[in-house]
Design a protein around this motif. Sequence first.
Motif, PDB file in Angstrom:
ATOM      1  N   ARG A 110       0.829  -1.199   0.000  1.00 29.02           N
ATOM      2  CA  ARG A 110       0.000   0.000   0.000  1.00 29.02           C
ATOM      3  C   ARG A 110       0.873   1.262   0.000  1.00 29.02           C
ATOM      4  NH1 ARG A 110      -1.873   3.915   3.005  1.00 29.02           N
ATOM      5  NH2 ARG A 110      -0.739   3.307   4.870  1.00 29.02           N
ATOM      6  N   LEU A 111       1.872   1.272   0.875  1.00 32.41           N
ATOM      7  CA  LEU A 111       2.763   2.438   0.958  1.00 32.41           C
ATOM      8  C   LEU A 111       3.577   2.622  -0.318  1.00 32.41           C
ATOM      9  CD1 LEU A 111       4.037   2.133   4.630  1.00 32.41           C
ATOM     10  CD2 LEU A 111       2.414   3.803   3.710  1.00 32.41           C
ATOM     11  N   ALA A 112       4.040   1.523  -0.902  1.00 33.75           N
ATOM     12  CA  ALA A 112       4.807   1.614  -2.145  1.00 33.75           C
ATOM     13  C   ALA A 112       3.939   2.176  -3.268  1.00 33.75           C
ATOM     14  CB  ALA A 112       5.383   0.252  -2.514  1.00 33.75           C
ATOM     15  N   ALA A 113       2.696   1.709  -3.352  1.00 32.98           N
ATOM     16  CA  ALA A 113       1.789   2.239  -4.373  1.00 32.98           C
ATOM     17  C   ALA A 113       1.531   3.722  -4.134  1.00 32.98           C
ATOM     18  CB  ALA A 113       0.479   1.454  -4.375  1.00 32.98           C
ATOM     19  N   ALA A 114       1.347   4.116  -2.877  1.00 38.39           N
ATOM     20  CA  ALA A 114       1.132   5.528  -2.550  1.00 38.39           C
ATOM     21  C   ALA A 114       2.360   6.369  -2.884  1.00 38.39           C
ATOM     22  CB  ALA A 114       0.765   5.677  -1.073  1.00 38.39           C
ATOM     23  N   ALA A 115       3.534   5.749  -2.835  1.00 39.91           N
ATOM     24  CA  ALA A 115       4.776   6.447  -3.170  1.00 39.91           C
ATOM     25  C   ALA A 115       5.007   6.521  -4.681  1.00 39.91           C
ATOM     26  CB  ALA A 115       5.961   5.755  -2.493  1.00 39.91           C
ATOM     27  N   GLY A 116       4.125   5.910  -5.466  1.00 39.91           N
ATOM     28  CA  GLY A 116       4.226   6.000  -6.914  1.00 39.91           C
ATOM     29  C   GLY A 116       4.790   4.771  -7.601  1.00 39.91           C
ATOM     30  N   TYR A 117       5.157   3.765  -6.839  1.00 44.20           N
ATOM     31  CA  TYR A 117       5.672   2.546  -7.464  1.00 44.20           C
ATOM     32  C   TYR A 117       4.522   1.762  -8.088  1.00 44.20           C
ATOM     33  CZ  TYR A 117      10.003   3.427  -4.909  1.00 44.20           C
ATOM     34  OH  TYR A 117      11.154   3.985  -4.429  1.00 44.20           O
ATOM     35  N   ARG A 118       4.814   1.080  -9.183  1.00 49.27           N
ATOM     36  CA  ARG A 118       3.804   0.282  -9.879  1.00 49.27           C
ATOM     37  C   ARG A 118       4.073  -1.219  -9.789  1.00 49.27           C
ATOM     38  NH1 ARG A 118       4.854   4.355 -13.949  1.00 49.27           N
ATOM     39  NH2 ARG A 118       5.802   2.730 -15.210  1.00 49.27           N
ATOM     40  N   ARG A 119       5.208  -1.569  -9.210  1.00 49.12           N
ATOM     41  CA  ARG A 119       5.609  -2.979  -9.152  1.00 49.12           C
ATOM     42  C   ARG A 119       6.406  -3.201  -7.875  1.00 49.12           C
ATOM     43  NH1 ARG A 119      10.624  -5.101 -11.251  1.00 49.12           N
ATOM     44  NH2 ARG A 119      10.477  -7.337 -11.649  1.00 49.12           N
ATOM     45  N   ILE A 120       6.262  -4.412  -7.321  1.00 52.85           N
ATOM     46  CA  ILE A 120       7.072  -4.832  -6.168  1.00 52.85           C
ATOM     47  C   ILE A 120       7.921  -6.012  -6.622  1.00 52.85           C
ATOM     48  CG2 ILE A 120       7.044  -5.937  -3.895  1.00 52.85           C
ATOM     49  CD1 ILE A 120       5.925  -3.454  -3.240  1.00 52.85           C
ATOM     50  N   TYR A 121       9.174  -5.991  -6.232  1.00 55.23           N
ATOM     51  CA  TYR A 121      10.115  -7.075  -6.480  1.00 55.23           C
ATOM     52  C   TYR A 121      10.591  -7.557  -5.117  1.00 55.23           C
ATOM     53  CZ  TYR A 121      14.676  -9.193  -7.408  1.00 55.23           C
ATOM     54  OH  TYR A 121      15.746 -10.035  -7.430  1.00 55.23           O
ATOM     55  N   LEU A 122      10.827  -8.856  -4.998  1.00 55.41           N
ATOM     56  CA  LEU A 122      11.386  -9.398  -3.767  1.00 55.41           C
ATOM     57  C   LEU A 122      12.090 -10.707  -4.063  1.00 55.41           C
ATOM     58  CD1 LEU A 122       9.605 -12.035  -2.590  1.00 55.41           C
ATOM     59  CD2 LEU A 122       7.943 -10.237  -2.255  1.00 55.41           C
ATOM     60  N   THR A 123      12.919 -11.124  -3.125  1.00 59.86           N
ATOM     61  CA  THR A 123      13.516 -12.455  -3.182  1.00 59.86           C
ATOM     62  C   THR A 123      13.250 -13.149  -1.861  1.00 59.86           C
ATOM     63  OG1 THR A 123      15.664 -11.670  -2.381  1.00 59.86           O
ATOM     64  CG2 THR A 123      15.369 -11.798  -4.772  1.00 59.86           C
ATOM     65  N   THR A 124      13.210 -14.472  -1.931  1.00 61.01           N
ATOM     66  CA  THR A 124      13.123 -15.279  -0.726  1.00 61.01           C
ATOM     67  C   THR A 124      14.059 -16.457  -0.890  1.00 61.01           C
ATOM     68  OG1 THR A 124      11.627 -16.255   0.899  1.00 61.01           O
ATOM     69  CG2 THR A 124      11.197 -16.768  -1.420  1.00 61.01           C
ATOM     70  N   GLY A 125      14.488 -17.003   0.216  1.00 56.99           N
ATOM     71  CA  GLY A 125      15.447 -18.095   0.183  1.00 56.99           C
ATOM     72  C   GLY A 125      14.798 -19.461   0.055  1.00 56.99           C
ATOM     73  N   SER A 126      15.587 -20.394  -0.428  1.00 52.51           N
ATOM     74  CA  SER A 126      15.102 -21.756  -0.653  1.00 52.51           C
ATOM     75  C   SER A 126      14.746 -22.486   0.638  1.00 52.51           C
ATOM     76  CB  SER A 126      16.154 -22.556  -1.424  1.00 52.51           C
ATOM     77  OG  SER A 126      17.387 -22.579  -0.708  1.00 52.51           O
ATOM     78  N   ARG A 127      15.207 -21.998   1.762  1.00 52.96           N
ATOM     79  CA  ARG A 127      14.887 -22.633   3.035  1.00 52.96           C
ATOM     80  C   ARG A 127      13.790 -21.870   3.784  1.00 52.96           C
ATOM     81  NH1 ARG A 127      21.099 -24.132   4.760  1.00 52.96           N
ATOM     82  NH2 ARG A 127      21.379 -25.689   3.119  1.00 52.96           N
ATOM     83  N   GLN A 128      12.977 -21.158   3.043  1.00 49.16           N
ATOM     84  CA  GLN A 128      11.854 -20.427   3.618  1.00 49.16           C
ATOM     85  C   GLN A 128      10.573 -20.782   2.857  1.00 49.16           C
ATOM     86  OE1 GLN A 128      14.471 -16.688   3.473  1.00 49.16           O
ATOM     87  NE2 GLN A 128      12.871 -16.173   4.946  1.00 49.16           N
ATOM     88  N   PRO A 129      10.136 -22.028   2.941  1.00 49.17           N
ATOM     89  CA  PRO A 129       8.949 -22.429   2.178  1.00 49.17           C
ATOM     90  C   PRO A 129       7.686 -21.673   2.601  1.00 49.17           C
ATOM     91  CG  PRO A 129       9.562 -24.143   3.743  1.00 49.17           C
ATOM     92  CD  PRO A 129      10.676 -23.127   3.732  1.00 49.17           C
ATOM     93  N   GLU A 130       7.622 -21.234   3.857  1.00 46.35           N
ATOM     94  CA  GLU A 130       6.445 -20.487   4.307  1.00 46.35           C
ATOM     95  C   GLU A 130       6.357 -19.151   3.567  1.00 46.35           C
ATOM     96  OE1 GLU A 130       8.524 -22.429   7.897  1.00 46.35           O
ATOM     97  OE2 GLU A 130       9.121 -21.204   6.187  1.00 46.35           O
ATOM     98  N   ALA A 131       7.509 -18.505   3.384  1.00 47.44           N
ATOM     99  CA  ALA A 131       7.532 -17.233   2.661  1.00 47.44           C
ATOM    100  C   ALA A 131       7.159 -17.444   1.200  1.00 47.44           C
ATOM    101  CB  ALA A 131       8.910 -16.583   2.783  1.00 47.44           C
ATOM    102  N   ASP A 132       7.708 -18.470   0.593  1.00 53.07           N
ATOM    103  CA  ASP A 132       7.387 -18.789  -0.798  1.00 53.07           C
ATOM    104  C   ASP A 132       5.876 -18.964  -0.953  1.00 53.07           C
ATOM    105  OD1 ASP A 132       6.893 -20.978  -3.028  1.00 53.07           O
ATOM    106  OD2 ASP A 132       8.844 -20.081  -3.474  1.00 53.07           O
ATOM    107  N   ALA A 133       5.261 -19.732  -0.053  1.00 55.54           N
ATOM    108  CA  ALA A 133       3.820 -19.972  -0.122  1.00 55.54           C
ATOM    109  C   ALA A 133       3.029 -18.683   0.103  1.00 55.54           C
ATOM    110  CB  ALA A 133       3.421 -21.027   0.905  1.00 55.54           C
ATOM    111  N   LEU A 134       3.467 -17.853   1.048  1.00 56.85           N
ATOM    112  CA  LEU A 134       2.791 -16.580   1.310  1.00 56.85           C
ATOM    113  C   LEU A 134       2.816 -15.702   0.068  1.00 56.85           C
ATOM    114  CD1 LEU A 134       1.562 -14.375   3.208  1.00 56.85           C
ATOM    115  CD2 LEU A 134       3.941 -13.720   3.702  1.00 56.85           C
ATOM    116  N   TYR A 135       3.977 -15.565  -0.555  1.00 57.56           N
ATOM    117  CA  TYR A 135       4.084 -14.691  -1.716  1.00 57.56           C
ATOM    118  C   TYR A 135       3.235 -15.208  -2.874  1.00 57.56           C
ATOM    119  CZ  TYR A 135       7.924 -12.756   0.983  1.00 57.56           C
ATOM    120  OH  TYR A 135       8.675 -12.205   1.982  1.00 57.56           O
TER     121      TYR A 135
END
Length: 164
Positions: A110-135
């Motif tokens: 929400r804050l990124a969109a309000a700041a004018g960004y149109r896209r979010i990029y992120l990385t997660t590690g291979s040993r974080q399956p919970e994060a992978d599933a969340l994203y």
Amino acid sequence: MNAAAGPERDGFVVVLPGDPRTRPLLEGLHLEYVARYGPTIGAEEMAHHPVDDFTAPAGGLLLLLEGGVTVGGGAFRRHDDVTAELKRVWTAPAHRRRGISRRVLAEPERLAAAAGYRRIYLTTGSRQPEADALYRSSGYVPLPGTAQVYPGGVYDVGFEKHLR
């Protein structure tokens, strides 16, 4: 780009680096990374993106507070003119399985969109399956060819989400 800092919103507060309320987030992330990836990669990850990267006008560092206690948080910073990079998404172990991670993910979006960004990029590690599933369940799409491989076969994978 300008991420407005301001009063608490639904338990979230945008803070500056050095705010003592960031300590649980930063220490919690460090412990999580060390437990999953070992001390070298854990330390490198935290040092590679210092909290000073996540300040206005191009970014933000936010915490989710319950009764004045930090239970989660996240941050974003400028990746390029239209893209914010999401980092430091964390929920305190004692508060997991309550939907906090989804809230923590939505607020920097929400804050990124309000700041004018149109896209979010992120990385997660291979040993974080919970994060992978969340994203994935939150509308993020894996980016082929973005995996970075570390010693020991550990790798991270990039994701993106277009903001409305």
